[in-house]
Scaffold this motif. Structure first.
Motif, PDB file in Angstrom:
ATOM      1  N   ALA A   1      -3.345  -5.346 -10.332  1.00  0.00           N
ATOM      2  CA  ALA A   1      -4.175  -5.941  -9.284  1.00  0.00           C
ATOM      3  C   ALA A   1      -4.398  -7.430  -9.536  1.00  0.00           C
ATOM      4  O   ALA A   1      -4.412  -8.234  -8.588  1.00  0.00           O
ATOM      5  CB  ALA A   1      -5.506  -5.206  -9.197  1.00  0.00           C
ATOM      6  N   ASP A   2      -4.572  -7.826 -10.804  1.00  0.00           N
ATOM      7  CA  ASP A   2      -4.818  -9.240 -11.116  1.00  0.00           C
ATOM      8  C   ASP A   2      -3.613 -10.112 -10.797  1.00  0.00           C
ATOM      9  O   ASP A   2      -3.763 -11.312 -10.526  1.00  0.00           O
ATOM     10  CB  ASP A   2      -5.183  -9.405 -12.600  1.00  0.00           C
ATOM     11  N   ALA A   3      -2.410  -9.520 -10.860  1.00  0.00           N
ATOM     12  CA  ALA A   3      -1.196 -10.292 -10.614  1.00  0.00           C
ATOM     13  C   ALA A   3      -0.628 -10.047  -9.221  1.00  0.00           C
ATOM     14  O   ALA A   3       0.456 -10.544  -8.897  1.00  0.00           O
ATOM     15  CB  ALA A   3      -0.145  -9.936 -11.674  1.00  0.00           C
TER      16      ALA A   3
ATOM     17  N   PHE B   1       0.326   2.426  13.742  1.00  0.00           N
ATOM     18  CA  PHE B   1       0.813   2.333  12.366  1.00  0.00           C
ATOM     19  C   PHE B   1      -0.337   2.578  11.395  1.00  0.00           C
ATOM     20  O   PHE B   1      -1.433   2.046  11.566  1.00  0.00           O
ATOM     21  CB  PHE B   1       1.440   0.963  12.090  1.00  0.00           C
ATOM     22  N   ALA B   2      -0.073   3.403  10.393  1.00  0.00           N
ATOM     23  CA  ALA B   2      -1.059   3.676   9.350  1.00  0.00           C
ATOM     24  C   ALA B   2      -0.494   3.201   8.016  1.00  0.00           C
ATOM     25  O   ALA B   2       0.584   3.647   7.603  1.00  0.00           O
ATOM     26  CB  ALA B   2      -1.382   5.166   9.302  1.00  0.00           C
ATOM     27  N   ARG B   3      -1.218   2.286   7.363  1.00  0.00           N
ATOM     28  CA  ARG B   3      -0.778   1.759   6.069  1.00  0.00           C
ATOM     29  C   ARG B   3      -1.565   2.439   4.949  1.00  0.00           C
ATOM     30  O   ARG B   3      -2.776   2.624   5.038  1.00  0.00           O
ATOM     31  CB  ARG B   3      -0.990   0.246   5.997  1.00  0.00           C
ATOM     32  N   THR B   4      -0.849   2.786   3.894  1.00  0.00           N
ATOM     33  CA  THR B   4      -1.487   3.341   2.704  1.00  0.00           C
ATOM     34  C   THR B   4      -0.820   2.744   1.473  1.00  0.00           C
ATOM     35  O   THR B   4       0.239   2.099   1.563  1.00  0.00           O
ATOM     36  CB  THR B   4      -1.371   4.874   2.645  1.00  0.00           C
ATOM     37  N   ALA B   5      -1.448   2.954   0.325  1.00  0.00           N
ATOM     38  CA  ALA B   5      -0.881   2.491  -0.940  1.00  0.00           C
ATOM     39  C   ALA B   5      -1.199   3.507  -2.022  1.00  0.00           C
ATOM     40  O   ALA B   5      -2.242   4.176  -1.984  1.00  0.00           O
ATOM     41  CB  ALA B   5      -1.448   1.123  -1.315  1.00  0.00           C
ATOM     42  N   ASP B   6      -0.289   3.636  -2.988  1.00  0.00           N
ATOM     43  CA  ASP B   6      -0.508   4.495  -4.151  1.00  0.00           C
ATOM     44  C   ASP B   6      -0.955   3.617  -5.309  1.00  0.00           C
ATOM     45  O   ASP B   6      -0.221   2.707  -5.734  1.00  0.00           O
ATOM     46  CB  ASP B   6       0.779   5.221  -4.529  1.00  0.00           C
TER      47      ASP B   6
ATOM     48  N   TRP C   1      -1.031  -1.284  -8.636  1.00  0.00           N
ATOM     49  CA  TRP C   1      -0.402  -0.861  -7.385  1.00  0.00           C
ATOM     50  C   TRP C   1       0.992  -0.329  -7.713  1.00  0.00           C
ATOM     51  O   TRP C   1       1.695  -0.901  -8.543  1.00  0.00           O
ATOM     52  CB  TRP C   1      -0.291  -2.029  -6.419  1.00  0.00           C
ATOM     53  N   VAL C   2       1.415   0.765  -7.029  1.00  0.00           N
ATOM     54  CA  VAL C   2       2.705   1.377  -7.341  1.00  0.00           C
ATOM     55  C   VAL C   2       3.605   1.467  -6.109  1.00  0.00           C
ATOM     56  O   VAL C   2       4.724   0.959  -6.117  1.00  0.00           O
ATOM     57  CB  VAL C   2       2.508   2.776  -7.958  1.00  0.00           C
ATOM     58  N   ASN C   3       3.142   2.115  -5.043  1.00  0.00           N
ATOM     59  CA  ASN C   3       3.959   2.290  -3.838  1.00  0.00           C
ATOM     60  C   ASN C   3       3.207   1.812  -2.603  1.00  0.00           C
ATOM     61  O   ASN C   3       1.991   1.990  -2.492  1.00  0.00           O
ATOM     62  CB  ASN C   3       4.326   3.768  -3.638  1.00  0.00           C
TER      63      ASN C   3
END
Length: 686
Positions: A502-504, A537-542, A592-594
């Motif tokens: 997250a910091d980068a 559109f639905a945005r998500t993150a892993d 953050w991954v995906n």
């Protein structure tokens, strides 16, 4: 001149029956029916279902405006382990990827000395490596070996292996090497059916990506042939739009779904979970467990706030499938599940099923093994016929089969049949515990929704085993999955691995990835016939804490990226899932991954109508059949109640059998069922 009718049809093909629901888009009329599935050619049952429902509605074929289909072709193929000869192509030096796997021992074994690793989906002798490497950023470390690739392609051709999966390291970052391998295969082995990991699952973790790709390849030939056969026959109805249900809770056109068949592995179960979720929410239940019992399997899921939970860590049978899917656990515990004796002499039920052909003993079609349905027939818990009399059952054949099995166990036929049902109930209960107790949820906080042809037959025993306070049985429970097909939007998922602390994190780069995923989703929706103004559109993150092995998916709001808000959502979701978070600990970094985008094309849902409720008498039905609820107590004359005779507000107290066209509810002593304003049966303890 009267306007032409517009009838939208949902068809769910199960292992035993094909369920059909038709919606008149102008009047809102819903008509349901069932017809036997045809395993030799499932398309026959599909078309028979359309003809039957059109006949009931008094409509012609040109009235069909659209068809949505939930299929268990892929699900049953994987559940029954019917995987044809597969080949696997990967990087040189990584040919043992499938053998190494994850070195994990399934729950319940504890000690690996007592567990034998099952055979791989591709045996080691059908794995070949090709030189060439990419790094995690997609940069080429070693060039693609074209000559070696041609040699591998020719080897598979000469071996007669025509279904292949390709998974190269880090192809999620750059698919160039996999695309070149595909071109070589087309030149050297043009008859091959090929799945590429960069097209199936653009995420990191090579083993999961390889397995998902191979499952995609395994089901592709059979599903493609099936969809093509139906599309051809739909020409008789002017080729209406034909959509296939996906595991993620949306539908996609048949022309597109054949390119990503892995997305249909939980097609029918996903539709059932969505249909049940909508019915339960309208009835006032926001936290429910769904149990969809068919001929081959029972599928269970969790619904919170009206929405089934989603996962990318699912599996079907022994095969992991890391694609977005409604979190459904499938067990081989359906009406056609076969009762058998282990080498130690213990009674077992499933996962093998008699299906529709030859079917249970009572079908009279040459079946030779006792099934769950035969046990119900012997105990009188279902009538001596199915589908309102359309399919007569051979009760004596079921009794003879159960008696023979009982003799091997030194039991009475009644005790043997009751034992078969007890094991089946516990198989279903264990699946429900898998989606609740094992995930930190108290099953007693949920209502249970049972549906499917066999889903409600054991509901009273499930209430006892699980401690569930309430069970809801929808109207026409055997057709809930088909109904669910009329409630779902067109949906297409896109993912890209983007690992960064997250910091980068560079928000501009993340937005750029999201823009690319959104563009792909928009293109897919346009191909489905949706105008840009209709796109959603639905945005998500892993995300995960740095050092963790698995991620938590959280929503990402539209507009400029707000990493702090996403992190806050991650902390909250992590606490909800695992009971703790590190929101206030600066030493625990978020990673953050995906990144994911779902493109949604909305449709109009059918209305669930409300009926006036009045106080009703509680005496319904006449004693017409001997039923055994307890093997020790034997048979007793029991009231048989036709569900269509029960008005809103009616109450039935057990013991009783509540029958309707496609399903039966055995109401044990000590239980009662009430009809609510939406014609659902609400079952509880008397």
């Amino acid at each position: 001149m009267a306007a032409a009718r517009r009838i939208r049809i949902g068809i769910d093909t199960g292992g035993t029956f094909t369920d059909v629901v038709a919606l008149d888009e102008d009047s809102g009329e819903l008509v349901t029916t069932k017809t036997p599935s045809t395993p030799a050619d499932p398309a026959d049952g599909f078309l028979a279902g359309i003809e039957k429902v059109l006949g009931l509605m008094g409509a012609d074929g040109d009235a069909v405006s659209a068809v949505s289909h939930g299929t268990t072709v892929a699900t049953n193929q994987l559940l029954e382990g019917k995987v044809d000869r597969l080949g696997f192509i990967t990087n040189t030096g990584y040919e043992a990827m499938l053998e190494i796997a994850r070195q994990s021992v399934p729950d319940g074994y504890g000690n690996s000395y007592f567990w034998v690793k099952p055979p791989r989906i591709v045996p080691r002798d059908l794995v070949r490596g090709v030189e060439g490497r990419l790094d995690a950023d997609g940069a080429e470390v070693g060039p693609f070996d074209e000559d070696g690739a041609r040699e591998v392609a020719r080897w598979f051709r000469d071996q007669g292996v025509s279904t292949l999966g390709v998974c190269f390291l880090h192809a999620y970052a750059d698919p160039a090497h996999e695309q070149r391998m595909l071109e070589v295969l087309r030149e050297e082995h043009p008859d091959a059916v090929v799945s590429l990991s960069s097209e199936v699952l653009r995420e990191y973790r090579e083993y999961e990506r390889a397995m998902t790709t191979l499952v995609d390849a395994a089901v592709k030939p059979r599903l493609s042939a099936y969809v093509a056969a139906i599309s051809e026959r739909l020409r008789a109805y002017d080729s209406p739009p034909f959509h296939v249900m996906k595991s993620n809770g949306g539908v996609l056109s048949a022309a597109e779904v054949v390119h990503q068949p892995i997305t249909t592995v939980l097609s029918g179960p996903a539709a059932g979970a969505l249909g049940a979720a909508l019915i339960a929410q309208v009835a006032g239940f926001d936290r429910v467990l769904t149990s969809d019992g068919g001929g081959t399997s029972t599928d269970v899921s969790v619904v919170v706030d009206g929405e089934p939970t989603l996962t990318t860590e699912g599996s079907v049978g022994a095969f992991p499938s890391k694609i977005p899917m409604i979190d459904v656990v499938t067990v081989g515990a359906g009406g056609g599940s076969v009762a058998w004796l282990s080498p130690e002499g213990a009674l077992k039920v499933g996962p093998r099923s008699a299906g529709a052909d030859p079917g249970p003993l009572c079908y009279g079609r040459g079946g030779t093994e006792v099934t769950v349905t035969d046990a119900h027939v012997v105990l009188g818990r279902i009538p001596p016929h199915l589908l309102g009399g359309e399919i007569p059952l051979d009760v004596e054949a079921a009794r003879a089969g159960v008696a023979a099995l009982a003799q091997q166990l030194d039991l009475s036929p009644e005790a043997c049949a009751a034992g078969v049902l007890e094991i089946s109930a516990w198989n279903q209960a264990n699946a429900l515990r898998q989606v609740t107790v094992k995930r930190g949820l108290d099953v007693r906080d949920f209502a249970l929704v049972t549906f499917g042809g066999s889903g409600s037959l054991l509901l009273c025993r499930l209430m006892d085993v699980l401690g569930v306070p309430t069970v809801l049985v929808p109207p026409d429970p055997g057709n809930v999955s088909a109904f669910g097909l009329l409630t779902v939007d067109v949906k297409d998922d896109h993912v890209q691995t983007h690992v960064a602390l997250a910091d980068a994190l560079d928000p501009a780069v993340v937005e750029q990835v999201y823009d690319g995923l959104t563009a792909r989703a928009a293109s897919a929706l346009e191909a489905e016939g949706f105008a840009p103004a209709e796109h959603v559109f639905a945005r998500t993150a892993d995300l995960r804490y740095f050092g963790q092995a698995f991620e938590v998916r959280v929503p990402v709001a539209p507009g400029p990226l707000d990493p702090a808000a996403v992190a806050a959502a991650f902390h909250a979701e992590h606490r909800a899932l695992y009971g703790y978070d590190f929101a206030g600990d600066p030493t625990q970094q978020v990673e953050w991954v995906n990144l994911r985008v779902s493109g949604i094309g909305p449709i109009t849902r059918p209305e669930i109508r409300r009926h006036e409720v009045a106080d009703r008498q509680t005496s319904w039905g006449d004693p017409t059949r001997a039923v055994c609820f307890d093997a020790d107590d034997g048979y007793a004359e029991t009231r048989i109640v036709q569900r269509t005779d029960l008005p809103p507000g009616a109450t039935v107290t057990g013991p009783a059998i509540i029958e309707e066209f496609g399903s039966t509810v055995p109401l044990h002593p000590g239980f009662a069922a009430r009809v609510d304003e939406h014609l659902n049966l609400i079952v509880g303890r008397a």
